[in-house]
Design an enzyme around this catalytic site. Sequence first.
Site, PDB file in Angstrom:
ATOM      1  N   HIS A 182      -7.594   9.624  -1.621  1.00 45.57           N
ATOM      2  CA  HIS A 182      -6.908   9.631  -0.327  1.00 45.57           C
ATOM      3  C   HIS A 182      -7.731  10.327   0.763  1.00 45.57           C
ATOM      4  CE1 HIS A 182      -2.540   9.254   1.297  1.00 45.57           C
ATOM      5  NE2 HIS A 182      -3.413   9.027   2.241  1.00 45.57           N
ATOM      6  N   LYS A 185      -2.839   5.770  -4.027  1.00 46.82           N
ATOM      7  CA  LYS A 185      -3.901   6.726  -3.709  1.00 46.82           C
ATOM      8  C   LYS A 185      -3.650   8.053  -4.422  1.00 46.82           C
ATOM      9  CE  LYS A 185      -3.665   4.802   0.947  1.00 46.82           C
ATOM     10  NZ  LYS A 185      -2.224   4.470   0.873  1.00 46.82           N
ATOM     11  N   TYR A 206       2.958   9.929  -0.631  1.00 48.25           N
ATOM     12  CA  TYR A 206       4.098   9.365   0.085  1.00 48.25           C
ATOM     13  C   TYR A 206       5.403   9.596  -0.673  1.00 48.25           C
ATOM     14  CZ  TYR A 206       0.429   6.650   2.493  1.00 48.25           C
ATOM     15  OH  TYR A 206      -0.691   6.237   3.185  1.00 48.25           O
ATOM     16  N   ASP A 220       0.839  -1.193   0.000  1.00 50.89           N
ATOM     17  CA  ASP A 220       0.000   0.000   0.000  1.00 50.89           C
ATOM     18  C   ASP A 220       0.878   1.248   0.000  1.00 50.89           C
ATOM     19  OD1 ASP A 220      -2.966   1.114   0.949  1.00 50.89           O
ATOM     20  OD2 ASP A 220      -1.308   2.304   1.742  1.00 50.89           O
TER      21      ASP A 220
END
Length: 277
Positions: free
Chosen positions: A109, A76, A51, A46
């Site tokens: 998200h 996401k 990120y 994930d």
Amino acid sequence: MTDQTTVTLPSGHSMPQLGFGVFQVPLDETERAVTAALNAGYRSIDTAAMYRNEAGVAAALAKSGLAREEVFVTTKLANPAHGYDAALTAFETSRKLLDVDYVDLYLIHWPLPARDLYLDTWRAFVTLQEQGVVRDIGVSNFQPAHLERIMDETGVIPAVNQIELHPYLTQQALQDFDRSRGIHTEAWSPIGRGGELLGDPVITSLAEKYGKTPAQIVIRWHLELGNIVIPKSVTPTRIVENLDVFDIDLDGEDVLAISELNRDTRLGPDPDHFNPS
């Protein structure tokens, strides 16, 4: 590989119930962490555009020797990319960074209700699924009102709602809502970022009872609830340890005792009011 449980998503594809998250893992550490996870037996990774480590996930996948269909990949949409056209463009960026032909699960998200674009974004997600570049589509941090709106307007039910969920924030009403609509609940921050939760007397006593670590007890609790869970670690021993939870079953009374630790205490933002610029 450790025998694992799976859930079946609307596409008919299976998703491992226990996956590996890379939130806050720096790009230069991501390849090593994901490689350790894949070597340990994880088959679900994930990540997210925000990120900034999708390329690290790609590098680990490429070097793993595993066939693409053996690893379930979730990413996401970044918050600035809400809106129909922006979401389509953002997905293609993520797909290229991940170096895959398709993504198994793509999530919005955050709903960002003040911007009021998540419905248009969801329509873009439906398009991506129709195009076959995403197998299943879902959301993250959505509340019942957000979920009802996108389902009422499009008729498409999210496969997954990924939310902050741990024994100090059980979000039982939201779990019940998801279940009633056929949405799988997935827990982020599943062990409450460690700290106080893992030292809670209820958790430590159960760890002693079952011969497991406190983190393993909490992860097993998530699985017993039927939810998907994505613990994160960059420590190889803990990566292995977090997966070693399939040889026990918690008693129903113990599951309830953990659930009763709920304090309605969030570690992350409140989705109804989180609207970063």
